[in-house]
Write a protein that holds these residues in place. Structure first.
Motif, PDB file in Angstrom:
ATOM      1  N   PRO A 107       0.803  -1.219   0.000  1.00  0.00           N
ATOM      2  CA  PRO A 107       0.000   0.000   0.000  1.00  0.00           C
ATOM      3  C   PRO A 107       0.841   1.277   0.000  1.00  0.00           C
ATOM      4  O   PRO A 107       0.469   2.264  -0.597  1.00  0.00           O
ATOM      5  N   TYR A 108       1.997   1.260   0.647  1.00  0.00           N
ATOM      6  CA  TYR A 108       2.856   2.437   0.714  1.00  0.00           C
ATOM      7  C   TYR A 108       4.315   2.018   0.526  1.00  0.00           C
ATOM      8  O   TYR A 108       5.096   2.028   1.471  1.00  0.00           O
ATOM      9  N   PRO A 109       4.706   1.653  -0.695  1.00  0.00           N
ATOM     10  CA  PRO A 109       6.078   1.194  -0.916  1.00  0.00           C
ATOM     11  C   PRO A 109       7.086   2.328  -0.734  1.00  0.00           C
ATOM     12  O   PRO A 109       6.818   3.480  -1.084  1.00  0.00           O
TER      13      PRO A 109
ATOM     14  N   GLU B 210      16.009 -11.643 -12.362  1.00  0.00           N
ATOM     15  CA  GLU B 210      15.163 -12.765 -12.771  1.00  0.00           C
ATOM     16  C   GLU B 210      14.618 -12.620 -14.190  1.00  0.00           C
ATOM     17  O   GLU B 210      13.885 -13.479 -14.664  1.00  0.00           O
ATOM     18  N   ALA B 211      14.950 -11.530 -14.864  1.00  0.00           N
ATOM     19  CA  ALA B 211      14.560 -11.275 -16.256  1.00  0.00           C
ATOM     20  C   ALA B 211      13.048 -11.308 -16.476  1.00  0.00           C
ATOM     21  O   ALA B 211      12.551 -11.943 -17.402  1.00  0.00           O
ATOM     22  N   TYR B 212      12.311 -10.583 -15.602  1.00  0.00           N
ATOM     23  CA  TYR B 212      10.865 -10.466 -15.794  1.00  0.00           C
ATOM     24  C   TYR B 212      10.566  -9.600 -17.011  1.00  0.00           C
ATOM     25  O   TYR B 212      11.365  -8.752 -17.407  1.00  0.00           O
ATOM     26  N   HIS B 213       9.404  -9.786 -17.589  1.00  0.00           N
ATOM     27  CA  HIS B 213       8.963  -9.004 -18.745  1.00  0.00           C
ATOM     28  C   HIS B 213       8.790  -7.541 -18.358  1.00  0.00           C
ATOM     29  O   HIS B 213       9.237  -6.641 -19.065  1.00  0.00           O
ATOM     30  N   ALA B 214       8.117  -7.296 -17.229  1.00  0.00           N
ATOM     31  CA  ALA B 214       7.820  -5.925 -16.809  1.00  0.00           C
ATOM     32  C   ALA B 214       7.615  -5.888 -15.301  1.00  0.00           C
ATOM     33  O   ALA B 214       7.375  -6.913 -14.672  1.00  0.00           O
ATOM     34  N   ILE B 215       7.717  -4.671 -14.749  1.00  0.00           N
ATOM     35  CA  ILE B 215       7.293  -4.475 -13.369  1.00  0.00           C
ATOM     36  C   ILE B 215       6.061  -3.591 -13.407  1.00  0.00           C
ATOM     37  O   ILE B 215       5.878  -2.783 -14.318  1.00  0.00           O
ATOM     38  N   LEU B 216       5.237  -3.759 -12.415  1.00  0.00           N
ATOM     39  CA  LEU B 216       4.008  -2.989 -12.277  1.00  0.00           C
ATOM     40  C   LEU B 216       4.088  -2.255 -10.952  1.00  0.00           C
ATOM     41  O   LEU B 216       4.196  -2.896  -9.899  1.00  0.00           O
ATOM     42  N   VAL B 217       4.097  -0.916 -10.996  1.00  0.00           N
ATOM     43  CA  VAL B 217       4.274  -0.103  -9.792  1.00  0.00           C
ATOM     44  C   VAL B 217       3.217   0.995  -9.731  1.00  0.00           C
ATOM     45  O   VAL B 217       2.615   1.332 -10.755  1.00  0.00           O
ATOM     46  N   PRO B 218       3.019   1.587  -8.554  1.00  0.00           N
ATOM     47  CA  PRO B 218       2.133   2.755  -8.469  1.00  0.00           C
ATOM     48  C   PRO B 218       2.682   3.892  -9.320  1.00  0.00           C
ATOM     49  O   PRO B 218       3.908   4.057  -9.454  1.00  0.00           O
ATOM     50  N   GLY B 219       1.794   4.700  -9.870  1.00  0.00           N
ATOM     51  CA  GLY B 219       2.206   5.806 -10.717  1.00  0.00           C
ATOM     52  C   GLY B 219       3.159   6.776 -10.046  1.00  0.00           C
ATOM     53  O   GLY B 219       4.005   7.380 -10.711  1.00  0.00           O
ATOM     54  N   SER B 220       3.058   6.924  -8.746  1.00  0.00           N
ATOM     55  CA  SER B 220       3.928   7.847  -8.021  1.00  0.00           C
ATOM     56  C   SER B 220       5.397   7.414  -8.042  1.00  0.00           C
ATOM     57  O   SER B 220       6.284   8.223  -7.779  1.00  0.00           O
ATOM     58  N   LEU B 221       5.657   6.155  -8.359  1.00  0.00           N
ATOM     59  CA  LEU B 221       7.029   5.640  -8.394  1.00  0.00           C
ATOM     60  C   LEU B 221       7.545   5.442  -9.821  1.00  0.00           C
ATOM     61  O   LEU B 221       8.670   4.967 -10.015  1.00  0.00           O
ATOM     62  N   ALA B 222       6.750   5.796 -10.800  1.00  0.00           N
ATOM     63  CA  ALA B 222       7.094   5.501 -12.192  1.00  0.00           C
ATOM     64  C   ALA B 222       8.385   6.180 -12.644  1.00  0.00           C
ATOM     65  O   ALA B 222       9.213   5.561 -13.308  1.00  0.00           O
ATOM     66  N   ASP B 223       8.584   7.455 -12.300  1.00  0.00           N
ATOM     67  CA  ASP B 223       9.791   8.155 -12.735  1.00  0.00           C
ATOM     68  C   ASP B 223      11.055   7.469 -12.221  1.00  0.00           C
ATOM     69  O   ASP B 223      11.996   7.233 -12.974  1.00  0.00           O
TER      70      ASP B 223
END
Length: 67
Positions: free
Chosen positions: A16-18, A33-46
């Motif tokens: 909830p609050y990374p 681990e060579a994942y395709h993508a990460i999914l994060v909250p928009g506030s951490l995107a930059d």
């Protein structure tokens, strides 16, 4: 996990609050681990974009999920 499978998996940071440290660890795991993508909250995107630059791991943002 199997490397072939990891290339098809989006790796979700589901807290909830990374913190910045949580994001750094998440990105390091995704790269290692060579994942395709990460999914994060928009506030951490930059910051996530900076951490993943040149790695081949894609970035996706979760809007209003799961909190």
């Amino acid at each position: 996990m199997n490397a072939g499978l990891n290339e098809r998996v989006d790796y979700l940071l589901a807290k909830p609050y990374p913190t910045a440290r949580d994001l750094e660890q998440h990105c390091e795991t995704a790269k290692r681990e060579a994942y395709h993508a990460i999914l994060v909250p928009g506030s951490l995107a930059d910051r996530a974009y900076e951490l993943l630059d040149g790695t081949g791991v894609k970035l996706a943002c979760a809007i209003g999920f799961p909190f």
